[in-house]
Design a protein around this motif. Structure first.
Motif, mmCIF file in Angstrom:
data_model
loop_
_atom_site.group_PDB
_atom_site.id
_atom_site.type_symbol
_atom_site.label_atom_id
_atom_site.label_comp_id
_atom_site.label_asym_id
_atom_site.label_seq_id
_atom_site.Cartn_x
_atom_site.Cartn_y
_atom_site.Cartn_z
ATOM 1 N N ALA A 301 0.834 -1.202 0.000
ATOM 2 C CA ALA A 301 0.000 0.000 0.000
ATOM 3 C C ALA A 301 0.872 1.256 0.000
ATOM 4 O O ALA A 301 0.621 2.202 -0.757
ATOM 5 C CB ALA A 301 -0.924 -0.012 1.224
ATOM 6 N N ALA A 304 2.373 1.720 -3.334
ATOM 7 C CA ALA A 304 1.383 2.208 -4.304
ATOM 8 C C ALA A 304 1.157 3.714 -4.134
ATOM 9 O O ALA A 304 0.814 4.405 -5.088
ATOM 10 C CB ALA A 304 0.066 1.443 -4.130
ATOM 11 N N LEU A 344 -3.818 -12.013 -8.476
ATOM 12 C CA LEU A 344 -3.006 -11.374 -7.448
ATOM 13 C C LEU A 344 -2.249 -12.333 -6.551
ATOM 14 O O LEU A 344 -1.109 -12.063 -6.158
ATOM 15 C CB LEU A 344 -3.929 -10.557 -6.542
ATOM 16 N N THR A 351 3.916 -6.077 -10.913
ATOM 17 C CA THR A 351 4.003 -4.987 -11.886
ATOM 18 C C THR A 351 5.232 -4.133 -11.577
ATOM 19 O O THR A 351 5.446 -3.105 -12.186
ATOM 20 C CB THR A 351 2.756 -4.086 -11.816
ATOM 21 N N GLY A 355 10.161 -6.194 -8.336
ATOM 22 C CA GLY A 355 9.285 -7.044 -7.502
ATOM 23 C C GLY A 355 9.518 -8.523 -7.777
ATOM 24 O O GLY A 355 9.882 -8.923 -8.886
ATOM 25 N N MET A 356 9.319 -9.337 -6.734
ATOM 26 C CA MET A 356 9.448 -10.789 -6.904
ATOM 27 C C MET A 356 8.075 -11.387 -7.201
ATOM 28 O O MET A 356 7.963 -12.493 -7.707
ATOM 29 C CB MET A 356 9.948 -11.423 -5.604
ATOM 30 N N VAL A 358 5.935 -12.470 -4.976
ATOM 31 C CA VAL A 358 5.544 -13.604 -4.135
ATOM 32 C C VAL A 358 4.895 -13.167 -2.817
ATOM 33 O O VAL A 358 4.377 -13.996 -2.078
ATOM 34 C CB VAL A 358 6.737 -14.553 -3.825
ATOM 35 N N GLY A 359 4.898 -11.841 -2.548
ATOM 36 C CA GLY A 359 4.378 -11.327 -1.271
ATOM 37 C C GLY A 359 2.942 -11.762 -0.993
ATOM 38 O O GLY A 359 2.640 -12.311 0.074
ATOM 39 N N VAL A 384 -7.189 0.383 -3.047
ATOM 40 C CA VAL A 384 -7.528 -1.033 -2.860
ATOM 41 C C VAL A 384 -7.730 -1.301 -1.375
ATOM 42 O O VAL A 384 -7.115 -0.649 -0.538
ATOM 43 C CB VAL A 384 -6.353 -1.958 -3.311
ATOM 44 N N PHE A 386 -7.350 -4.583 1.073
ATOM 45 C CA PHE A 386 -7.069 -6.007 1.271
ATOM 46 C C PHE A 386 -7.726 -6.416 2.585
ATOM 47 O O PHE A 386 -7.609 -5.708 3.587
ATOM 48 C CB PHE A 386 -5.557 -6.260 1.313
#
Ligand code: ADP
Length: 399
Positions: A301, A304, A344, A351, A355-356, A358-359, A384, A386
């Protein structure tokens, strides 16, 4: 008759004429000085910090109550004694340094060091030393104010240990997710390879060249099986890691993870608001794993919203559904990119340039292993949310 009233009547001291008004002023000044001295002495005595003084030879001349509590020496044991018992052997030269700076009239500013308790244990202290100056302006001693910072240091150490544990777990989770995704992804091609090689083996003839090629194919089969075995055992090893679940207060767990996070920082903290419903039931969780989930969501977050100074992140916890605690992490960022929105929680979905991806799949595997669920919804007007829910603990007594 008191000497003062005698003087008042005579108006003469040692042959000098003293008028009554001057005399009253001297008496008033004396008693004010006396009162000041008493006030100061009581302040020193009741201070929470150790306040000690010594002469320029290093012999202790005063020792307040807090010094006794901190170092364990009674006043009667230490007054007139040299201070070295308070110094660890490797810090004896600190005192020489302090004394030489004090001789030059310097105040030795607050610095952190180690001293010894009477029982030999080490004390973490913060110390300030200043010169004691006589009425004639001569430096006659050193006064020291010593503050015990052992508890503060201990708390810092604990924080560092917890942070390291969290970082370690995060790497471990990432490795677990990679191993398990790799095992999943590689299983199919490896099985196909094995089948092709076996088929080729079956079609071999009986010539010397075929027999030789057959031996190579046998080796290929063995090696392919070995590769599959390595991946499987890595996955099993990671899946077997122990977790400790205890009844926990979700509000405390979430707050702690924000405090522990090296990532959130002050700037991130300013964007975050927490709204935890009062009296939430306890949840049966592995605290560090759930902190990992929250931190992944918070990090995403904040990333973002990194170019949005007015971005807001709200972490809420409540009981929307009987038997579950619901946690939501809402941001006001740009929202999900359409290309990742549908997958997701699948590994390697990202994106971000570095970044991997996998989070979120780690979050999902942790939440689901706790008997919970994780999902996302759009926020209004933008961003968003979560959500994840966790079952409440049957035993409602905190461990
Ligand atoms: P990574 O952060 O390494 O990309 P994640 O699995 O944590 O891996 O996230 C996957 C993707 O989901 C991100 O790359 C991003 O596109 C998207 N995403 C996750 N959280 C948010 C969010 N709060 N706002 C916008 N996109 C998000």
């Amino acid at each position: 008759m008191s000497s003062v009233s005698a003087v008042r009547q005579q108006g003469v001291i040692d042959g000098l004429r003293v008028d009554n008004a001057d005399l009253s002023r001297v008496i008033a000044e004396n008693s004010r000085l006396q009162a000041d001295r008493l006030y100061l002495a009581s302040m020193v005595e009741t201070s929470n910090d150790a306040i000690i003084s010594m002469d320029m030879m290093g012999l202790v001349t005063s020792w307040n109550r807090a010094a006794w509590c901190l170092f364990g020496y009674e006043k009667s044991e230490i007054i007139g004694q040299p201070v070295p018992p308070l110094f660890p052997p490797d810090r004896l030269d600190e005192e020489d340094e302090i004394r030489s700076r004090i001789r030059n009239g310097e105040v030795v500013g607050q610095y952190e060091t180690v001293r010894l308790h009477k029982d030999g244990s080490e004390l973490q202290v913060s110390l300030m030393a200043s010169p004691i100056v006589s009425a004639e302006g001569e430096i006659i001693g050193i006064s020291k104010i010593i503050h015990d910072i052992s508890a503060q240091r201990h708390a810092q150490e604990e924080l560092r240990t917890l942070q390291a544990e969290l970082v370690h777990l995060s790497r471990w989770n990432m490795m677990g997710m990679m191993a398990s995704s790799l095992a999943h992804e590689l299983n199919q091609p490896l099985t196909a390879m094995l089948n092709y090689v076996r088929a080729a083996r079956r079609t071999m003839g009986t010539t010397a060249a075929d027999t030789r090629a057959g031996e190579f194919l046998d080796k290929a089969i063995t090696e392919t099986k070995l590769a599959g075995g390595i991946i499987r055992s890595l996955r099993e090893f990671i899946d077997k890691r122990e977790t400790t679940r205890k009844p926990e207060d979700i509000g405390n767990v979430l707050e702690d993870s924000l405090t522990l996070s090296l990532y959130v920082g002050a700037e991130g903290r300013d964007k975050i608001e927490t709204r935890f419903a009062p009296g939430l039931p306890l949840v049966m969780i592995d605290k560090v794993q759930i902190q990992q989930v929250l931190l992944n969501l918070v990090r995403n977050a904040l990333e973002a919203m990194k170019d949005m100074p007015d971005g807001r992140l709200v972490i809420a916890a409540g009981t929307d559904e009987p038997g579950f605690i619901a946690v939501s992490v809402s941001d006001t960022g740009p929202g999900l990119a359409p290309e990742v929105a549908g997958r997701l929680f699948q590994p390697f979905t990202t994106t971000k340039e570095t970044g991997m991806g996998v989070g979120l799949s780690i979050c999902q595997s942790i939440v689901e292993s706790h008997g919970g669920k994780i999902w996302s919804t759009p926020n209004t007007p933008q961003g968003v949310i979560f959500h994840f829910k966790l079952p409440v603990a049957e035993d409602q007594h905190a461990a």
